[in-house]
Every structure is written in structure tokens, then in C-alpha cells.
Write a protein that holds these residues in place. Structure first.
Motif, PDB file in Angstrom:
ATOM      1  N   VAL A  18       0.861  -1.186   0.000  1.00  0.00           N
ATOM      2  CA  VAL A  18       0.000   0.000   0.000  1.00  0.00           C
ATOM      3  C   VAL A  18       0.895   1.233   0.000  1.00  0.00           C
ATOM      4  CG1 VAL A  18      -1.774   1.285   1.237  1.00  0.00           C
ATOM      5  CG2 VAL A  18      -1.806  -1.216   1.272  1.00  0.00           C
ATOM      6  N   THR A  19       0.643   2.132  -0.934  1.00  0.00           N
ATOM      7  CA  THR A  19       1.434   3.356  -1.011  1.00  0.00           C
ATOM      8  C   THR A  19       0.729   4.473  -0.250  1.00  0.00           C
ATOM      9  OG1 THR A  19       2.296   2.719  -3.170  1.00  0.00           O
ATOM     10  CG2 THR A  19       2.498   5.044  -2.567  1.00  0.00           C
ATOM     11  N   PHE A  20       1.438   5.061   0.694  1.00  0.00           N
ATOM     12  CA  PHE A  20       0.927   6.181   1.479  1.00  0.00           C
ATOM     13  C   PHE A  20       1.640   7.441   1.027  1.00  0.00           C
ATOM     14  CE2 PHE A  20       0.366   2.438   4.069  1.00  0.00           C
ATOM     15  CZ  PHE A  20      -0.897   2.608   4.607  1.00  0.00           C
ATOM     16  N   VAL A  21       0.873   8.459   0.685  1.00  0.00           N
ATOM     17  CA  VAL A  21       1.431   9.756   0.304  1.00  0.00           C
ATOM     18  C   VAL A  21       0.983  10.756   1.358  1.00  0.00           C
ATOM     19  CG1 VAL A  21       1.530  11.561  -1.446  1.00  0.00           C
ATOM     20  CG2 VAL A  21       1.334   9.155  -2.139  1.00  0.00           C
ATOM     21  N   VAL A  22       1.956  11.364   2.021  1.00  0.00           N
ATOM     22  CA  VAL A  22       1.663  12.300   3.102  1.00  0.00           C
ATOM     23  C   VAL A  22       2.195  13.666   2.726  1.00  0.00           C
ATOM     24  CG1 VAL A  22       2.055  12.825   5.544  1.00  0.00           C
ATOM     25  CG2 VAL A  22       1.817  10.439   4.803  1.00  0.00           C
ATOM     26  N   GLN A  23       1.332  14.652   2.805  1.00  0.00           N
ATOM     27  CA  GLN A  23       1.729  16.030   2.540  1.00  0.00           C
ATOM     28  C   GLN A  23       1.681  16.784   3.857  1.00  0.00           C
ATOM     29  OE1 GLN A  23      -0.329  18.072  -0.625  1.00  0.00           O
ATOM     30  NE2 GLN A  23      -0.094  20.019   0.407  1.00  0.00           N
ATOM     31  N   SER A  24       2.744  17.491   4.164  1.00  0.00           N
ATOM     32  CA  SER A  24       2.759  18.253   5.410  1.00  0.00           C
ATOM     33  C   SER A  24       3.192  19.684   5.145  1.00  0.00           C
ATOM     34  CB  SER A  24       3.704  17.601   6.421  1.00  0.00           C
ATOM     35  OG  SER A  24       5.018  17.554   5.907  1.00  0.00           O
ATOM     36  N   SER A  25       2.626  20.583   5.898  1.00  0.00           N
ATOM     37  CA  SER A  25       3.009  21.990   5.841  1.00  0.00           C
ATOM     38  C   SER A  25       2.765  22.573   7.222  1.00  0.00           C
ATOM     39  CB  SER A  25       2.189  22.739   4.794  1.00  0.00           C
ATOM     40  OG  SER A  25       0.826  22.671   5.110  1.00  0.00           O
ATOM     41  N   PHE A  26       3.282  23.734   7.471  1.00  0.00           N
ATOM     42  CA  PHE A  26       3.080  24.343   8.777  1.00  0.00           C
ATOM     43  C   PHE A  26       2.944  25.848   8.642  1.00  0.00           C
ATOM     44  CE2 PHE A  26       7.582  23.984   7.984  1.00  0.00           C
ATOM     45  CZ  PHE A  26       8.111  25.188   8.394  1.00  0.00           C
ATOM     46  N   LYS A  27       2.254  26.410   9.609  1.00  0.00           N
ATOM     47  CA  LYS A  27       2.021  27.845   9.621  1.00  0.00           C
ATOM     48  C   LYS A  27       3.192  28.534  10.318  1.00  0.00           C
ATOM     49  CE  LYS A  27      -1.116  29.571  12.353  1.00  0.00           C
ATOM     50  NZ  LYS A  27      -2.398  29.952  12.945  1.00  0.00           N
ATOM     51  N   GLU A  28       3.691  29.572   9.698  1.00  0.00           N
ATOM     52  CA  GLU A  28       4.773  30.333  10.311  1.00  0.00           C
ATOM     53  C   GLU A  28       4.284  30.928  11.623  1.00  0.00           C
ATOM     54  OE1 GLU A  28       7.585  34.104   9.131  1.00  0.00           O
ATOM     55  OE2 GLU A  28       6.955  32.717   7.567  1.00  0.00           O
ATOM     56  N   GLY A  29       5.059  30.772  12.655  1.00  0.00           N
ATOM     57  CA  GLY A  29       4.680  31.286  13.966  1.00  0.00           C
ATOM     58  C   GLY A  29       3.846  30.304  14.770  1.00  0.00           C
ATOM     59  N   GLY A  30       3.555  29.136  14.185  1.00  0.00           N
ATOM     60  CA  GLY A  30       2.796  28.121  14.904  1.00  0.00           C
ATOM     61  C   GLY A  30       3.599  27.583  16.070  1.00  0.00           C
ATOM     62  N   THR A  31       2.909  27.146  17.114  1.00  0.00           N
ATOM     63  CA  THR A  31       3.611  26.673  18.305  1.00  0.00           C
ATOM     64  C   THR A  31       3.452  25.173  18.528  1.00  0.00           C
ATOM     65  OG1 THR A  31       1.688  27.174  19.673  1.00  0.00           O
ATOM     66  CG2 THR A  31       3.373  28.895  19.464  1.00  0.00           C
ATOM     67  N   GLU A  32       2.550  24.533  17.798  1.00  0.00           N
ATOM     68  CA  GLU A  32       2.321  23.108  17.987  1.00  0.00           C
ATOM     69  C   GLU A  32       3.301  22.310  17.131  1.00  0.00           C
ATOM     70  OE1 GLU A  32      -1.621  20.498  18.579  1.00  0.00           O
ATOM     71  OE2 GLU A  32      -1.571  21.702  16.778  1.00  0.00           O
ATOM     72  N   ALA A  34       4.745  18.597  15.422  1.00  0.00           N
ATOM     73  CA  ALA A  34       4.139  17.419  14.797  1.00  0.00           C
ATOM     74  C   ALA A  34       3.857  16.359  15.854  1.00  0.00           C
ATOM     75  CB  ALA A  34       5.064  16.864  13.721  1.00  0.00           C
ATOM     76  N   VAL A  35       4.744  16.214  16.813  1.00  0.00           N
ATOM     77  CA  VAL A  35       4.563  15.224  17.877  1.00  0.00           C
ATOM     78  C   VAL A  35       3.358  15.573  18.736  1.00  0.00           C
ATOM     79  CG1 VAL A  35       5.599  14.246  19.969  1.00  0.00           C
ATOM     80  CG2 VAL A  35       6.994  14.573  17.925  1.00  0.00           C
ATOM     81  N   SER A  36       3.219  16.838  19.128  1.00  0.00           N
ATOM     82  CA  SER A  36       2.081  17.216  19.967  1.00  0.00           C
ATOM     83  C   SER A  36       0.768  17.114  19.191  1.00  0.00           C
ATOM     84  CB  SER A  36       2.258  18.622  20.555  1.00  0.00           C
ATOM     85  OG  SER A  36       2.262  19.607  19.550  1.00  0.00           O
ATOM     86  N   LYS A  37       0.794  17.412  17.897  1.00  0.00           N
ATOM     87  CA  LYS A  37      -0.410  17.288  17.072  1.00  0.00           C
ATOM     88  C   LYS A  37      -0.835  15.827  16.962  1.00  0.00           C
ATOM     89  CE  LYS A  37      -3.631  18.786  14.344  1.00  0.00           C
ATOM     90  NZ  LYS A  37      -4.744  19.569  14.865  1.00  0.00           N
ATOM     91  N   MET A  38       0.118  14.943  16.692  1.00  0.00           N
ATOM     92  CA  MET A  38      -0.204  13.517  16.583  1.00  0.00           C
ATOM     93  C   MET A  38      -0.671  12.954  17.922  1.00  0.00           C
ATOM     94  SD  MET A  38      -0.247  12.659  13.541  1.00  0.00           S
ATOM     95  CE  MET A  38      -0.689  10.991  13.922  1.00  0.00           C
ATOM     96  N   ALA A  39      -0.106  13.422  19.013  1.00  0.00           N
ATOM     97  CA  ALA A  39      -0.559  12.985  20.337  1.00  0.00           C
ATOM     98  C   ALA A  39      -2.024  13.361  20.535  1.00  0.00           C
ATOM     99  CB  ALA A  39       0.305  13.598  21.431  1.00  0.00           C
TER     100      ALA A  39
END
Length: 53
Positions: A18-32, A34-39
Motif C-alpha cells: 500500500v502506497t501512502f502519500v503524506v503532505q505536510s506543511s506548517f504555519k509560520e509562527g505556529g507553536t504546535e 508534529a509530535v504534539s499534534k499527533m498525540a
């Protein structure tokens, strides 16, 4: 002032055929992180919530 997002990062991984395609981006000045978001996503999943914004 217009919100600026950094360019998206795209990762493609194949697991058990199974092929998984993940796109990620972030907002400048964001404080969260990736680890805290996934938690938070996992906590919501365990609580049975359907939406995790």
C-alpha cells in the motif's frame, strides 16, 4: 498581513503493498509540533471523536 505557509513537504512510503502519500506543511509562527499534534489526534481517536481539527 497575509498568512504565509512554508512549501509543503511530500513523503511517499510503501508498506505491505500500500502506497501512502503524506503532505505536510506548517504555519509560520505556529507553536504546535508534529509530535504534539499527533498525540492529540491519537487521544481523540481513543476517546472516539470523529473530528480532530
Amino acid at each position: 498581513m497575509a498568512e504565509q505557509n512554508h512549501p509543503a513537504m511530500i513523503t511517499e512510503t510503501k508498506i505491505n503493498g500500500v502506497t501512502f502519500v503524506v503532505q505536510s506543511s506548517f504555519k509560520e509562527g505556529g507553536t504546535e509540533t508534529a509530535v504534539s499534534k499527533m498525540a492529540q489526534v491519537l487521544k481523540n481517536e481513543l476517546r472516539g471523536k470523529e473530528s480532530c481539527s
